[in-house]
Scaffold this motif. Sequence first.
Motif, mmCIF file in Angstrom:
data_model
loop_
_atom_site.group_PDB
_atom_site.id
_atom_site.type_symbol
_atom_site.label_atom_id
_atom_site.label_comp_id
_atom_site.label_asym_id
_atom_site.label_seq_id
_atom_site.Cartn_x
_atom_site.Cartn_y
_atom_site.Cartn_z
ATOM 1 N N THR A 183 8.945 66.955 -1.413
ATOM 2 C CA THR A 183 9.037 66.456 -0.036
ATOM 3 C C THR A 183 10.125 67.153 0.770
ATOM 4 O O THR A 183 10.332 66.798 1.932
ATOM 5 C CB THR A 183 9.328 64.949 -0.039
ATOM 6 N N GLY A 184 10.830 68.104 0.156
ATOM 7 C CA GLY A 184 11.956 68.729 0.849
ATOM 8 C C GLY A 184 13.196 67.864 0.830
ATOM 9 O O GLY A 184 14.130 68.094 1.602
ATOM 10 N N GLY A 185 13.219 66.866 -0.053
ATOM 11 C CA GLY A 185 14.380 65.980 -0.165
ATOM 12 C C GLY A 185 15.463 66.556 -1.041
ATOM 13 O O GLY A 185 15.348 67.666 -1.588
ATOM 14 N N ARG A 186 16.535 65.795 -1.189
ATOM 15 C CA ARG A 186 17.689 66.217 -1.981
ATOM 16 C C ARG A 186 17.928 65.188 -3.084
ATOM 17 O O ARG A 186 18.604 64.174 -2.860
ATOM 18 C CB ARG A 186 18.925 66.338 -1.091
ATOM 19 N N PRO A 187 17.368 65.404 -4.278
ATOM 20 C CA PRO A 187 17.561 64.439 -5.350
ATOM 21 C C PRO A 187 18.973 64.482 -5.932
ATOM 22 O O PRO A 187 19.617 65.530 -5.954
ATOM 23 C CB PRO A 187 16.521 64.863 -6.393
ATOM 24 N N LEU A 188 19.417 63.330 -6.384
ATOM 25 C CA LEU A 188 20.695 63.195 -7.082
ATOM 26 C C LEU A 188 20.474 62.223 -8.232
ATOM 27 O O LEU A 188 20.096 61.068 -8.010
ATOM 28 C CB LEU A 188 21.780 62.652 -6.143
ATOM 29 N N ILE A 189 20.672 62.671 -9.466
ATOM 30 C CA ILE A 189 20.523 61.802 -10.625
ATOM 31 C C ILE A 189 21.878 61.207 -10.978
ATOM 32 O O ILE A 189 22.848 61.949 -11.214
ATOM 33 C CB ILE A 189 19.927 62.561 -11.826
ATOM 34 N N LEU A 190 21.943 59.875 -11.012
ATOM 35 C CA LEU A 190 23.158 59.163 -11.390
ATOM 36 C C LEU A 190 22.966 58.538 -12.766
ATOM 37 O O LEU A 190 21.839 58.255 -13.184
ATOM 38 C CB LEU A 190 23.472 58.055 -10.384
ATOM 39 N N PRO A 191 24.063 58.284 -13.493
ATOM 40 C CA PRO A 191 23.950 57.528 -14.743
ATOM 41 C C PRO A 191 23.391 56.131 -14.463
ATOM 42 O O PRO A 191 23.755 55.486 -13.473
ATOM 43 C CB PRO A 191 25.391 57.453 -15.256
ATOM 44 N N SER A 192 22.487 55.681 -15.321
ATOM 45 C CA SER A 192 21.955 54.329 -15.197
ATOM 46 C C SER A 192 23.060 53.318 -15.495
ATOM 47 O O SER A 192 24.137 53.686 -15.974
ATOM 48 C CB SER A 192 20.805 54.132 -16.182
ATOM 49 N N PRO A 193 22.835 52.034 -15.212
ATOM 50 C CA PRO A 193 23.870 51.031 -15.528
ATOM 51 C C PRO A 193 24.329 51.103 -16.976
ATOM 52 O O PRO A 193 25.524 50.957 -17.265
ATOM 53 C CB PRO A 193 23.175 49.706 -15.210
ATOM 54 N N HIS A 194 23.413 51.333 -17.887
ATOM 55 C CA HIS A 194 23.788 51.418 -19.304
ATOM 56 C C HIS A 194 24.720 52.598 -19.539
ATOM 57 O O HIS A 194 25.739 52.475 -20.225
ATOM 58 C CB HIS A 194 22.537 51.552 -20.170
ATOM 59 N N ALA A 195 24.375 53.770 -18.981
ATOM 60 C CA ALA A 195 25.189 54.966 -19.193
ATOM 61 C C ALA A 195 26.497 54.917 -18.413
ATOM 62 O O ALA A 195 27.504 55.501 -18.828
ATOM 63 C CB ALA A 195 24.399 56.213 -18.799
ATOM 64 N N ALA A 196 26.495 54.215 -17.275
ATOM 65 C CA ALA A 196 27.691 54.158 -16.427
ATOM 66 C C ALA A 196 28.731 53.170 -16.938
ATOM 67 O O ALA A 196 29.857 53.157 -16.440
ATOM 68 C CB ALA A 196 27.294 53.792 -15.000
ATOM 69 N N GLY A 197 28.349 52.323 -17.902
ATOM 70 C CA GLY A 197 29.300 51.347 -18.433
ATOM 71 C C GLY A 197 29.095 49.942 -17.920
ATOM 72 O O GLY A 197 29.947 49.077 -18.130
ATOM 73 N N GLY A 198 27.978 49.711 -17.235
ATOM 74 C CA GLY A 198 27.690 48.364 -16.749
ATOM 75 C C GLY A 198 27.223 48.372 -15.306
ATOM 76 O O GLY A 198 27.333 49.376 -14.589
ATOM 77 N N MET A 199 26.714 47.220 -14.886
ATOM 78 C CA MET A 199 26.166 47.122 -13.539
ATOM 79 C C MET A 199 27.236 47.301 -12.470
ATOM 80 O O MET A 199 26.981 47.899 -11.416
ATOM 81 C CB MET A 199 25.455 45.778 -13.364
ATOM 82 N N GLU A 200 28.427 46.791 -12.711
ATOM 83 C CA GLU A 200 29.488 46.912 -11.709
ATOM 84 C C GLU A 200 29.820 48.378 -11.461
ATOM 85 O O GLU A 200 29.973 48.810 -10.306
ATOM 86 C CB GLU A 200 30.733 46.151 -12.170
ATOM 87 N N GLN A 201 29.938 49.156 -12.539
ATOM 88 C CA GLN A 201 30.233 50.582 -12.381
ATOM 89 C C GLN A 201 29.082 51.303 -11.690
ATOM 90 O O GLN A 201 29.288 52.178 -10.843
ATOM 91 C CB GLN A 201 30.512 51.208 -13.754
#
Length: 532
Positions: free
Chosen positions: A45-63
């Motif tokens: 689509t000509g967009g700009r994707p950014l992959i972030l760590p999921s809640p599990h990988a980030a250390g929890g939902m708050e992070q």
Amino acid sequence: MEMPYDTFLRTSAWLGRKIPEDATVVIAADDPMPALLAFFGALWTGGRPLILPSPHAAGGMEQFQGQVRRTLGVVQGEVVLALQDGIAVESPGVPVVPLPADADGYDTLAPGDLPESAGFGGDTVAFLQATSASTGDPKLIGITHANVCANLTTIERRLGRNGGERLVTWLPLYHDMGLVGMALLGAFHGWPLYVMKPIEFVMRPHTWIDALSRYRGTLIAAPTFGYDHVRRKVAPDDVPGCDLSALRTAVVGAEPIRFDTLDGFHRRFAPAGLRAGALVCGYGMAETTLAAALAEVDAPPRYVLVDPVGVETGAPVRLLGEGVLGGPPPEGPGIAVFSCGPPLDGMTAALIDEDGRPVEGDAVLGEITLTGPNIAAGYLDPDTGSPRPFPDGVLRTGDLGFRHRGELFVLERRKHVIIRNGRNHLASLLEERVAGILGRPVQEVMVLDADIYDPGSEIVAVVEHCPARFELDEARRRALRTLDLPVDSLHLARRRVIPRTTSGKKRYHTARRRLADGTLRADTTVALAGAR
């Protein structure tokens, strides 16, 4: 989930029809396939994707919520969240594209329905990457289509491959080595790609070796942590009959490259057909799209022994010897530092001193600067949402290194240098010494000054995963106090306490803050300042 590239592209194009054109697409998924489909769907689509760590990988939902909030505060224009089923986030007004975990949840466009082109190409931003944040908070970087095409082309050229590669990876896709170095490299050249979940590797590292053997993997990449995790956790009975003779290239990078790790990994799997020449040391970062330099392929990694005492930018590094992996082990007090090879085609590596003046000569220490087509468009400016170019196109890496026989050797981050009485001491080399004294893996040791603004602050060593009955006898105490930079206090923890980035790098500034506020929870603290 198995999917031919043709089907993958048509499926991602179908998903792209659910994504607005020219939007920033923030992706989070626990499984690799949904993340990759969303990534390519955004590109269609000509967009700009950014992959972030999921809640599990980030250390929890708050992070995770904090990551999303910071991202929304930096990017401009329309933003879409692409989240695997089961992941939710509080973001009023931001549309969400659900990503099913199962292939049956996706449709596929007919071959004739594919868009004629994907995005704008060239110098427009293709996707966003987050820095590893080893010395501060993560920043978002704009990677252009030209950046990634140049890097993927020159990596393949340096590897000297003419097809037939099979990639096997467990690396997270929110890390540049996993996304660019494995997933995009495979897709760009049409090489088969076998992807595992990172958590599967962490919990059962033998599955990576088993997959390499079963699929006859020829190309892998991992930070030092990955190879060390395997050589310490995988027993011969875990992978009976494994055959690594097909493995041509095992790239090592993203962290200080340790001799014990490479030597142990090689010795452990040499009987299974692993050649020393398959291990290839590299240097790069998100700011260079991925790789800036790679050592020679099919030759055993070369190292020099560096005197860790009193290294200064602009001054010669004292070399105490050299060797190659698979040869006689290094002897004497020097620390082994591996060659990362020459820069990739089109890239230029230069060295400067603390005043920005050029550093010339063989084995003279300086800060590494890089220029070339791999250099990203810049960090995103929160005021404009656009990348802010690096001054004059020059990336000051913040890494200290030197040239030797035309090859690049990387020592340490500038911010990880401890200064005492006018002398520089490199944290990573001190950690090698401390780990050797204590008989602990260097990845589980951190050495830092408690306060970078106080030249008399304590020198602290933190050791994690330490046995409950760890013996700190008088000989070890004395050895720690008679180092060139004596250790003042030792913090021993039975669990993991050293803060790390999502890519596994040690976060010294976070550890320093936790020491100050008492949240770095050690089980035992030993004062050594009075020991002799």
